[in-house]
Design an enzyme around this catalytic site. Sequence first.
Site, short mmCIF file in Angstrom:
data_model
loop_
_atom_site.label_atom_id
_atom_site.label_comp_id
_atom_site.label_asym_id
_atom_site.label_seq_id
_atom_site.Cartn_x
_atom_site.Cartn_y
_atom_site.Cartn_z
CE LYS A 22 -1.73 1.68 4.02
NZ LYS A 22 -1.48 3.10 4.26
CG ASN A 23 2.50 2.67 3.61
OD1 ASN A 23 1.32 3.01 3.46
ND2 ASN A 23 3.04 2.44 4.80
CB CYS A 118 -4.21 6.68 11.06
SG CYS A 118 -4.74 5.21 10.19
NE ARG A 123 1.01 10.00 10.62
CZ ARG A 123 0.53 9.03 9.86
NH1 ARG A 123 -0.73 8.71 9.90
NH2 ARG A 123 1.32 8.40 9.03
CG ASP A 308 3.01 1.27 9.54
OD1 ASP A 308 2.69 2.12 10.39
OD2 ASP A 308 3.15 1.55 8.34
NE ARG A 400 -6.92 4.86 5.42
CZ ARG A 400 -6.07 5.48 6.22
NH1 ARG A 400 -6.40 5.70 7.47
NH2 ARG A 400 -4.91 5.88 5.78
C1 UD1 Z 1 4.70 6.52 6.46
C2 UD1 Z 1 3.73 5.39 6.28
C3 UD1 Z 1 3.14 4.97 7.62
C4 UD1 Z 1 4.26 4.67 8.61
C5 UD1 Z 1 5.26 5.80 8.69
C6 UD1 Z 1 6.48 5.49 9.54
C7 UD1 Z 1 2.82 5.86 4.07
C8 UD1 Z 1 1.65 6.24 3.26
N1 UD1 Z 1 2.65 5.82 5.39
O1 UD1 Z 1 3.95 7.61 6.99
O2 UD1 Z 1 2.34 3.82 7.42
O3 UD1 Z 1 3.72 4.45 9.90
O4 UD1 Z 1 5.72 6.13 7.36
O5 UD1 Z 1 7.10 4.35 9.09
O6 UD1 Z 1 3.87 5.54 3.56
N2 UD1 Z 1 6.80 14.10 10.88
C9 UD1 Z 1 6.91 15.45 11.17
N3 UD1 Z 1 6.91 16.33 10.13
C10 UD1 Z 1 6.80 15.93 8.83
C11 UD1 Z 1 6.69 14.57 8.55
C12 UD1 Z 1 6.70 13.66 9.60
O7 UD1 Z 1 7.02 15.83 12.33
O8 UD1 Z 1 6.79 16.78 7.94
C13 UD1 Z 1 6.82 13.11 11.99
C14 UD1 Z 1 5.56 12.29 12.08
O9 UD1 Z 1 4.57 12.94 12.84
C15 UD1 Z 1 6.08 11.03 12.74
C16 UD1 Z 1 7.49 10.88 12.16
O10 UD1 Z 1 7.83 12.18 11.69
O11 UD1 Z 1 6.16 11.22 14.12
C17 UD1 Z 1 7.64 9.90 11.02
O12 UD1 Z 1 6.66 10.14 10.06
P1 UD1 Z 1 6.84 9.78 8.52
O13 UD1 Z 1 8.00 8.86 8.37
O14 UD1 Z 1 6.83 11.03 7.73
O15 UD1 Z 1 5.51 8.99 8.24
P2 UD1 Z 1 4.56 9.07 6.98
O16 UD1 Z 1 5.35 9.27 5.75
O17 UD1 Z 1 3.43 9.99 7.27
#
Ligand code: UD1
Length: 422
Positions: A22-23, A118, A123, A308, A400
Site C-alpha cells: 500500500k505505502n 489515521c 503528524r 506499523d 484502507r
Molecule cells: C509513512 C507510512 C506509515 C508509517 C510511517 C512510519 C505511508 C503512506 N505511510 O507515513 O504507514 O507508519 O511512514 O514508518 O507511507 N513528521 C513530522 N513532520 C513531517 C513529517 C513527519 O514531524 O513533515 C513526523 C511524524 O509525525 C512522525 C514521524 O515524523 O512522528 C515519522 O513520520 P513519517 O515517516 O513522515 O511517516 P509518513 O510518511 O506519514
Amino acid sequence: MDSIIVTGNGPLKGQIPIAGAKNACLTLMPATLLSEEPLTLTNAPRLSDIRTMTQLLQSLGAEVTSLQDGKVLAMSSHTIDNHTADYDIVRKMRASILVLGPMLARDGHAVVSLPGGCAIGARPVDLHLKALEAMGAELDLREGYVHAKAPGGLKGGIVDFPFVSVGATENALMAATLAKGTTVLKNAAREPEIVDLAQCLRKMGAQIEGEGTSTITIQGVDRLGGATHPVVTDRIELGTYMLAPAICGGEVELLGGRIDLVGAFCEKLDAAGISVEETALGLKVTRGNGRVRAVDVTTEPFPGFPTDLQAQMMALLCTADGVSVLEEKIFENRFMHAPELMRMGAKIDVHGGTATVTGVERLKGAPVMATDLRASVSLILAGLAAEGETIVNRVYHLDRGYERVEEKLGAVGARIERVAGK
Ligand code: UD1
C-alpha cells in the site's frame, strides 16, 4: 459500518498470498504527475486508500484506469488540468500530500490541502515543506491549504532532514528528479518503499543514486518518460499475516514474503520462539506447542522494527510468558489498541511512549472498536487466539490497508466473517 466477527479456534494451516505494498503504491501513483507519458503499475493492492489516491489524481486531470481486477493501474497525466488537491479528498488520507512535490516540479505551482489520515499523533508536514523550500519553492499556508510556487522551476539543493520521514523523503525525491541541478537528501528514509520509488523513477529516466542509504543524490533532468513497474511486496501485510500462526499456532506459508523486508521483525519472532523459514515461494512461519516468550520491542525507522507492526506484535505478546516492554519511537499516540486489548483480558500499562505487557494465558473474546488501520488488524489477530467471539466494530480503517482480510485468513482455517453495517 461493517464489523468483523472472529471466533478463536485451533491452529492455522496453508498459504496466504501477500499483495503489493500500500505505502509503496501510494507514492508510486503520484509519480505519474511527473511525466506526460504513461506509467503502469503492476502488483497493485486492492484497497480503499488506492481508490482515494485514484480519485485525487483524477481530480487533477490524470487518467487512472484500474485493470485486471485492480491489480494493474494504468495512469497517464498528459496535462495537469487542476493544480488544487481539495480538502474533501486529502482529509481522507495523509499520503495525499505526495502530489505536492510532483505538481510543483512539473508545472511550478500547486495548492494542496493539509492532510488527515489515521489519528496516531500530530503528524505535521513541516519536513515536506522545508525540503521543497530548500529547492527554491515559495510556500504560503492559507485557510488549511499549502500554496506552493516555483516560478523559474525548482532548483537542486541540500536537504538535511532533522529526523527520518518516509513521506518527506518521497516528496523531495520526486520533486528533485525535475529540479535544475543536483539535490542531496541527507538523513533520508531507507524504507523499501523509497527504494521501490527510486527504481521506478529511474525507469522513467531520473538520475538517482544512494536509495536505501541515508544519503540520496538526484541529478535533475528536463523531463521524465513512461514506465511499467511492479509494486514491491507489502512488508506490513507480510508481518501481520506472519503473526497469525504465531498467535494461534500452526504453519502458514506467506507467498511472496522476503526476509530482507522484515529482518528486525523476524529477530523478535525468533526471540519469542516462533520459527521463520525461507521457502521457494516465500516465508514459512511455524509455532510449536507452549507459550511464546516475552520480548522487548522498540519501533524505529527501517531497518529497525516498524511502527506499523507494533500493534500486531502487542497482540502476540499479550499471551506471552513474562513481561514485554514496547517502546513507540515514531508516533506519540500509537497505543490506542491497548485499551481495546485490555477489554479482551490483556494486562497492559501505558506510560507515554512505553507499554508494558504482562502476558496472560489466554485472551477472551469481546466487542472491541478499531481506532486506526494497524490497530484494527491487531484486534483481529488477538481475536484469533481468544476464547469465544470477538466483534471488531468500525472496520472502515481496515479496508484502507488490508485487501480481503476475511478471505485470506479464512483460507488458512480461521473462523472469521464480515457483517455488513446498517
Ligand atoms: C509513512 C507510512 C506509515 C508509517 C510511517 C512510519 C505511508 C503512506 N505511510 O507515513 O504507514 O507508519 O511512514 O514508518 O507511507 N513528521 C513530522 N513532520 C513531517 C513529517 C513527519 O514531524 O513533515 C513526523 C511524524 O509525525 C512522525 C514521524 O515524523 O512522528 C515519522 O513520520 P513519517 O515517516 O513522515 O511517516 P509518513 O510518511 O506519514
